[in-house]
Design a protein around this motif. Sequence first.
Motif, short mmCIF file in Angstrom:
data_model
loop_
_atom_site.label_atom_id
_atom_site.label_comp_id
_atom_site.label_asym_id
_atom_site.label_seq_id
_atom_site.Cartn_x
_atom_site.Cartn_y
_atom_site.Cartn_z
N LEU A 1 0.87 -1.23 0.17
CA LEU A 1 0.16 0.06 -0.10
C LEU A 1 1.03 1.21 0.07
CD1 LEU A 1 -2.64 -1.19 2.72
CD2 LEU A 1 -2.85 -1.46 0.22
N ASP A 2 0.94 1.82 -1.15
CA ASP A 2 1.93 2.82 -1.26
C ASP A 2 1.75 4.05 -0.50
OD1 ASP A 2 3.54 1.11 -3.05
OD2 ASP A 2 2.58 1.96 -4.79
N THR B 1 7.27 11.23 10.54
CA THR B 1 7.55 11.28 11.73
C THR B 1 8.01 12.58 12.38
OG1 THR B 1 9.98 10.90 11.26
CG2 THR B 1 8.50 8.76 11.82
N GLY B 2 8.21 12.76 13.63
CA GLY B 2 8.54 14.09 14.23
C GLY B 2 7.56 14.80 14.60
N GLU B 3 7.79 16.24 15.13
CA GLU B 3 6.73 16.96 15.54
C GLU B 3 5.69 17.52 14.50
OE1 GLU B 3 8.57 20.28 17.53
OE2 GLU B 3 9.50 19.01 19.19
N ASP B 4 6.08 17.46 13.24
CA ASP B 4 5.39 17.92 12.28
C ASP B 4 4.86 16.73 11.42
OD1 ASP B 4 7.67 17.08 11.04
OD2 ASP B 4 7.35 18.66 9.38
N ALA B 5 4.69 15.69 12.16
CA ALA B 5 4.15 14.51 11.46
C ALA B 5 2.80 14.41 10.91
CB ALA B 5 4.23 13.18 12.39
N ALA B 6 1.88 15.29 11.67
CA ALA B 6 0.45 15.51 11.35
C ALA B 6 0.11 16.39 10.06
CB ALA B 6 -0.44 16.19 12.34
N ALA B 7 1.11 17.52 10.11
CA ALA B 7 1.19 18.41 9.02
C ALA B 7 1.72 17.83 7.81
CB ALA B 7 2.02 19.44 9.34
N GLN B 8 2.70 16.75 7.89
CA GLN B 8 3.11 15.89 6.60
C GLN B 8 2.10 14.93 5.90
OE1 GLN B 8 7.03 14.00 7.19
NE2 GLN B 8 7.17 15.18 8.94
N MET B 9 1.41 14.34 7.01
CA MET B 9 0.38 13.46 6.39
C MET B 9 -0.83 14.19 5.88
SD MET B 9 0.14 10.49 9.47
CE MET B 9 0.12 11.52 11.01
N HIS B 10 -1.12 15.37 6.44
CA HIS B 10 -2.20 16.27 5.70
C HIS B 10 -1.72 16.55 4.19
CE1 HIS B 10 -4.50 19.67 4.88
NE2 HIS B 10 -5.63 18.93 5.43
N ARG B 11 -0.55 17.03 4.27
CA ARG B 11 -0.09 17.50 2.80
C ARG B 11 0.03 16.14 1.98
NH1 ARG B 11 3.78 20.35 6.01
NH2 ARG B 11 5.47 18.76 5.81
N HIS B 12 0.48 15.22 2.35
CA HIS B 12 0.59 13.83 1.54
C HIS B 12 -0.93 13.39 1.21
CE1 HIS B 12 4.74 13.31 1.94
NE2 HIS B 12 4.87 13.14 3.08
N ALA B 13 -1.98 13.42 2.15
CA ALA B 13 -3.05 13.27 1.77
C ALA B 13 -3.65 14.01 0.80
CB ALA B 13 -4.16 13.05 3.09
N MET B 14 -3.61 15.33 0.82
CA MET B 14 -4.02 16.42 -0.13
C MET B 14 -3.32 15.82 -1.70
SD MET B 14 -6.12 18.30 1.35
CE MET B 14 -6.40 19.29 -0.08
N HIS B 15 -2.20 15.66 -1.68
CA HIS B 15 -1.59 15.48 -2.72
C HIS B 15 -2.06 13.80 -3.28
CE1 HIS B 15 1.79 14.00 -5.84
NE2 HIS B 15 1.78 15.11 -5.79
N PHE B 16 -2.36 13.08 -2.52
CA PHE B 16 -2.71 11.69 -3.04
C PHE B 16 -4.17 12.10 -3.46
CE2 PHE B 16 -5.40 7.98 -1.62
CZ PHE B 16 -4.57 7.18 -2.47
N ARG B 17 -4.78 13.02 -2.94
CA ARG B 17 -6.28 12.98 -3.64
C ARG B 17 -6.29 13.64 -5.09
NH1 ARG B 17 -10.55 15.15 0.94
NH2 ARG B 17 -11.73 15.15 -0.65
N ASN C 1 -3.48 13.29 -7.34
CA ASN C 1 -2.35 12.83 -7.93
C ASN C 1 -2.23 11.38 -7.65
OD1 ASN C 1 -1.74 15.52 -9.39
ND2 ASN C 1 -0.89 15.71 -7.27
N GLY C 2 -2.79 10.83 -6.69
CA GLY C 2 -2.66 9.27 -6.36
C GLY C 2 -1.03 9.28 -5.72
N CYS C 3 -0.68 7.97 -5.44
CA CYS C 3 0.81 7.67 -5.05
C CYS C 3 0.94 6.26 -5.30
CB CYS C 3 0.49 7.71 -3.59
SG CYS C 3 2.13 7.49 -2.52
#
Length: 198
Positions: free
Chosen positions: A34-35, A44-60, A62-64
């Motif tokens: 599951l890519d 990871t790290g203190e900004d993990a939640a922000a990273q995940m949000h950015r990745h989720a927006m990008h996935f929506r 462009n896919g991953c």
Amino acid sequence: MHDTSTQLPPESASGTPPWHYLTLESLGLEAASLDFYQLLLSCTGEDAAAQMHRHAMHFRMNGCGRASFVARLDALPAPLARFPLWRTELEGLPGDLPAASLLERVQGALGQPLHAFLASTGWKTAQADIWQSLLALTLTSGQLAEAALMLQLTDVLRVGHFLRVLDGGLCSLAGHAERRAVLGALLVLPEGLAPLPR
């Protein structure tokens, strides 16, 4: 985020059967394939939640990797777009049904042997995309329309779970209560993600 999506909630320790939950394991999904999920695990790290949000927006958008975001139920291949309605029909089947009779009904609706459907590339790909799309929606959702989509996609997974339980003989689905319990299985998301609406 930790890879704990296959761990069941505490209720399961007190006697709730594992097939009452939708987990990576119960759905037959392999985390390593599951890519988008693997990308989230790398945050990871203190900004993990922000990273995940950015990745989720990008996935929506462009896919991953091999994963594609499912934005509409009608984008799914036949017969998956009909699964939420089929879930209601299966849940409403009255009384006791012998396993052979239930299997015959299911295979007639699928238009192919149950095991062949579950083993098909189309189903496996769609199921992985749906599960990862639910992760993305959980991380980014806030609109009523998206809540409706999340429920529809969860219902597709519930029907797939029901079919997997039926195919594997994991529990008796002869009784109405047993069928309803499996078709109402709760989605267990990885630790650190908000629960999906019921």
